[in-house]
Scaffold this motif. Structure first.
Motif, PDB file in Angstrom:
ATOM      1  N   TYR A 243       4.125   3.552  13.127  1.00 38.53           N
ATOM      2  CA  TYR A 243       2.959   3.288  12.291  1.00 38.53           C
ATOM      3  C   TYR A 243       2.900   1.832  11.870  1.00 38.53           C
ATOM      4  O   TYR A 243       1.845   1.199  11.895  1.00 38.53           O
ATOM      5  CB  TYR A 243       3.010   4.199  11.058  1.00 38.53           C
TER       6      TYR A 243
ATOM      7  N   GLN B 108       1.720  -0.328  14.546  1.00 30.80           N
ATOM      8  CA  GLN B 108       0.262  -0.205  14.647  1.00 30.80           C
ATOM      9  C   GLN B 108      -0.430  -1.084  13.599  1.00 30.80           C
ATOM     10  O   GLN B 108      -1.430  -1.743  13.882  1.00 30.80           O
ATOM     11  CB  GLN B 108      -0.057   1.261  14.394  1.00 30.80           C
ATOM     12  N   GLN B 109       0.143  -1.119  12.393  1.00 26.53           N
ATOM     13  CA  GLN B 109      -0.437  -1.951  11.339  1.00 26.53           C
ATOM     14  C   GLN B 109      -0.398  -3.423  11.725  1.00 26.53           C
ATOM     15  O   GLN B 109      -1.326  -4.172  11.467  1.00 26.53           O
ATOM     16  CB  GLN B 109       0.293  -1.752  10.014  1.00 26.53           C
TER      17      GLN B 109
ATOM     18  N   LEU C 298      -2.491   8.612  -3.058  1.00 26.30           N
ATOM     19  CA  LEU C 298      -1.491   8.845  -2.023  1.00 26.30           C
ATOM     20  C   LEU C 298      -2.189   9.357  -0.781  1.00 26.30           C
ATOM     21  O   LEU C 298      -3.027  10.249  -0.850  1.00 26.30           O
ATOM     22  CB  LEU C 298      -0.491   9.892  -2.506  1.00 26.30           C
ATOM     23  N   ASN C 299      -1.841   8.767   0.343  1.00 24.22           N
ATOM     24  CA  ASN C 299      -2.396   9.217   1.607  1.00 24.22           C
ATOM     25  C   ASN C 299      -1.237   9.679   2.465  1.00 24.22           C
ATOM     26  O   ASN C 299      -0.347   8.898   2.785  1.00 24.22           O
ATOM     27  CB  ASN C 299      -3.149   8.049   2.258  1.00 24.22           C
ATOM     28  N   CYS C 300      -1.243  10.951   2.800  1.00 25.09           N
ATOM     29  CA  CYS C 300      -0.126  11.488   3.572  1.00 25.09           C
ATOM     30  C   CYS C 300      -0.279  11.108   5.038  1.00 25.09           C
ATOM     31  O   CYS C 300      -1.327  11.340   5.636  1.00 25.09           O
ATOM     32  CB  CYS C 300      -0.065  12.989   3.431  1.00 25.09           C
TER      33      CYS C 300
ATOM     34  N   ARG D 145      -3.114  -4.132  14.046  1.00 27.97           N
ATOM     35  CA  ARG D 145      -4.396  -4.250  13.337  1.00 27.97           C
ATOM     36  C   ARG D 145      -4.512  -5.592  12.635  1.00 27.97           C
ATOM     37  O   ARG D 145      -5.599  -6.094  12.406  1.00 27.97           O
ATOM     38  CB  ARG D 145      -4.524  -3.139  12.287  1.00 27.97           C
TER      39      ARG D 145
ATOM     40  N   ASN E 129      -2.123   3.785  -1.651  1.00 29.37           N
ATOM     41  CA  ASN E 129      -3.235   2.857  -1.471  1.00 29.37           C
ATOM     42  C   ASN E 129      -3.700   2.373  -2.837  1.00 29.37           C
ATOM     43  O   ASN E 129      -4.028   3.168  -3.702  1.00 29.37           O
ATOM     44  CB  ASN E 129      -4.403   3.560  -0.778  1.00 29.37           C
ATOM     45  N   VAL E 130      -3.693   1.074  -3.002  1.00 29.29           N
ATOM     46  CA  VAL E 130      -4.161   0.480  -4.256  1.00 29.29           C
ATOM     47  C   VAL E 130      -5.248  -0.532  -3.923  1.00 29.29           C
ATOM     48  O   VAL E 130      -5.368  -0.981  -2.784  1.00 29.29           O
ATOM     49  CB  VAL E 130      -3.030  -0.230  -5.025  1.00 29.29           C
ATOM     50  N   SER E 131      -6.039  -0.864  -4.935  1.00 30.51           N
ATOM     51  CA  SER E 131      -7.078  -1.861  -4.683  1.00 30.51           C
ATOM     52  C   SER E 131      -6.489  -3.264  -4.694  1.00 30.51           C
ATOM     53  O   SER E 131      -6.929  -4.138  -3.961  1.00 30.51           O
ATOM     54  CB  SER E 131      -8.191  -1.722  -5.713  1.00 30.51           C
TER      55      SER E 131
ATOM     56  N   GLU F  70       1.557   7.088   1.946  1.00 33.54           N
ATOM     57  CA  GLU F  70       1.229   5.684   1.761  1.00 33.54           C
ATOM     58  C   GLU F  70       0.482   5.561   0.440  1.00 33.54           C
ATOM     59  O   GLU F  70      -0.462   6.315   0.195  1.00 33.54           O
ATOM     60  CB  GLU F  70       0.339   5.235   2.915  1.00 33.54           C
TER      61      GLU F  70
END
Lengths: 268, 198
Positions: free
Chosen positions: B146, B149-150, B127-129, B153, B43-45, B41
């Protein structure tokens, strides 16, 4: 799936940035994080130990952890940078506000005393400079027996190539001595983009000389034992814990957080 | 394996590890070329920057990071069977295929990616594995779960009832039933993602 813990998020005065850090940590799947306050005493003048901000003041609504239904737990932690033995004051009242207590020893003698004597939870290993001393087996084993753990931070390695070399070299020489046990990996992140996901950190442990199982323990079960060790620090021999029950006419609420078992006049 | 055991000693059609091996005339067993798929995934700000990404940019970023951390050896391993199988610019999901022999080595370079150059912009990200799989199918199953699940959330963050209904509908739609429908489901989830972000 185990519970992942990151015991080092750098404290910044900027509330928004801290909130972003905590939110990212929750999104990545860390169930417990600790906000790290660094206290660096200098020889000349006396300095104030930073007081921890209450968590409710930092963030009003704790985010839910990824994959769980519980909100994230946020703790406070103090790191004392020791360059002289007088810098760490045992039983200082200021230390009691923090959940976790860590020291960063800069000389071999201080490292030895931190491992064998001081009432702390975490010993921080330097990652920004060449190791000023070798890790000897005796103090490291002493620390392992007492339940004190060593911490390696990885965000300096992400920032800069030179720091990466120091981090890997220092971590490898530590792992040679303690064989991968009682080590924790934490981020020391200042920005949200310096955090990494738990599985990435576990794999990063391979670069630091940890086996897969040890690296996973470094993020989960060792951290849990640190938290339990920190709790027993507030008790008498880890058995008795005293707390003032809330009375209507409690005159001084300040006394509540100093447990009676640890007060100096009872120690005689 | 010690006493000179070879594949061709097996009788034809023998079952081994639950998989039936047929033999060619030449006597070598047919084994599939194995790979490891990393589901990551990004991840950016700033979520709007994700739309700038394309797979060549991610590929270049991974290759540079591997070459920086593991040198020429890593770069060589990274040139074998390495590719980006899937990139969703809306949700920031990337499938990476690695050589199975060396995936741990190559994976250990991924945390050192701090930015990706895409179309002249430098996008700070990491990057988040999320999952490591042996086939694309297992990764896809995980991804559907996944993303569901998002959505769960996301549900408490909805501002009005209309958004809530949309998300609920999307959650009910999430399943991996028929062969070709998954693509559609993943797409629809990503649209939901965008709606809640904006």
């Amino acid at each position: 799936m185990s519970v992942f813990v990151d015991l080092n998020l750098s404290y910044t005065a900027d509330n928004n940035r801290l909130r972003a850090l905590i939110e990212t940590a929750a999104h990545l799947g860390f169930s417990t994080v600790a906000i790290n306050y660094v206290f660096e005493p200098t020889t000349k003048k006396k300095q104030e130990i930073p007081a921890p901000k209450p968590i409710s003041a930092l963030i009003d609504h704790l985010p839910i952890v990824q994959g769980r239904s519980r909100p994230i737990t946020v703790l406070n932690r103090l790191t004392v940078v020791m360059s002289d033995s007088s810098h760490f004051r045992p039983n200082a009242a200021e230390y009691r506000g923090f959940d976790l207590l860590a020291v960063y020893p800069t000389t071999e003698k201080l490292f030895h005393s931190a491992c064998m004597l001081l009432d702390i939870d975490i010993i921080v290993i330097s990652v920004t400079e060449k190791l000023p001393f070798f890790f000897k087996r005796a103090p490291v084993n002493g620390a392992v027996d007492r339940g004190v753990v060593f911490e390696v931070c990885y965000s300096a390695a992400i920032r800069d190539s030179t720091m990466r070399r120091y981090t890997i070299a220092n971590a490898l020489s530590l792992m040679e001595t303690c064989k991968g046990k009682s080590v924790i990996l934490s981020s020391a992140a200042e920005k949200a983009l310096e955090l990494r996901g738990p599985y990435d950190v576990i794999n990063l442990g391979r670069l630091f000389g940890l086996s897969d199982a040890d690296a996973k323990e470094a993020l989960s079960s060792t951290c849990r034992s640190v938290l339990l060790h920190a709790e027993t620090r507030k008790t008498a021999s880890g058995i008795v814990y005293t707390r003032r029950s809330c009375q209507e006419d409690s005159p001084q609420p300040d006394l509540c957080d100093a447990p009676a078992a640890k007060r100096p006049h009872l120690a005689e | 394996m010690s006493s000179g055991w070879r594949w061709r000693d097996l009788p034809s059609g023998v079952k081994f590890c639950g998989r039936k091996f047929s033999r060619k005339k030449s006597g070598t067993a047919m084994v599939r070329v194995k790979a490891r798929y990393l589901l990551c995934e990004l991840n950016v700000s700033d979520r709007t920057q994700l739309l700038l990404l394309d797979d060549r940019a991610v590929l270049a970023a991974v290759k540079t990071a591997v070459a920086r951390i593991h040198g020429d050896y890593g770069a060589a391993l990274c040139s074998m069977r390495f590719s980006i199988k899937y990139l969703n610019a809306h949700t920031g999901i990337v499938f990476l295929r690695f050589l199975r022999r060396a995936y741990k080595l190559l994976w250990s370079a991924l945390p050192f990616i701090t930015s990706i150059d895409a179309r002249g912009h430098k996008i700070p990200c990491f990057l988040n594995c999320l999952h490591v799989g042996g086939t694309i199918r297992t990764c896809q199953k995980f991804l559907v779960r996944y993303n569901t699940q998002q959505l769960h959330r996301m549900l408490p963050k909805c501002r009005n009832e209309e958004e809530k209904q949309e998300v609920r509908k999307a959650i009910l739609n999430c399943s991996l039933t028929k062969g070709n429908n998954e693509e559609f489901h993943i797409e629809s989830e990503s649209e939901e993602d965008e709606e809640a972000q904006s």
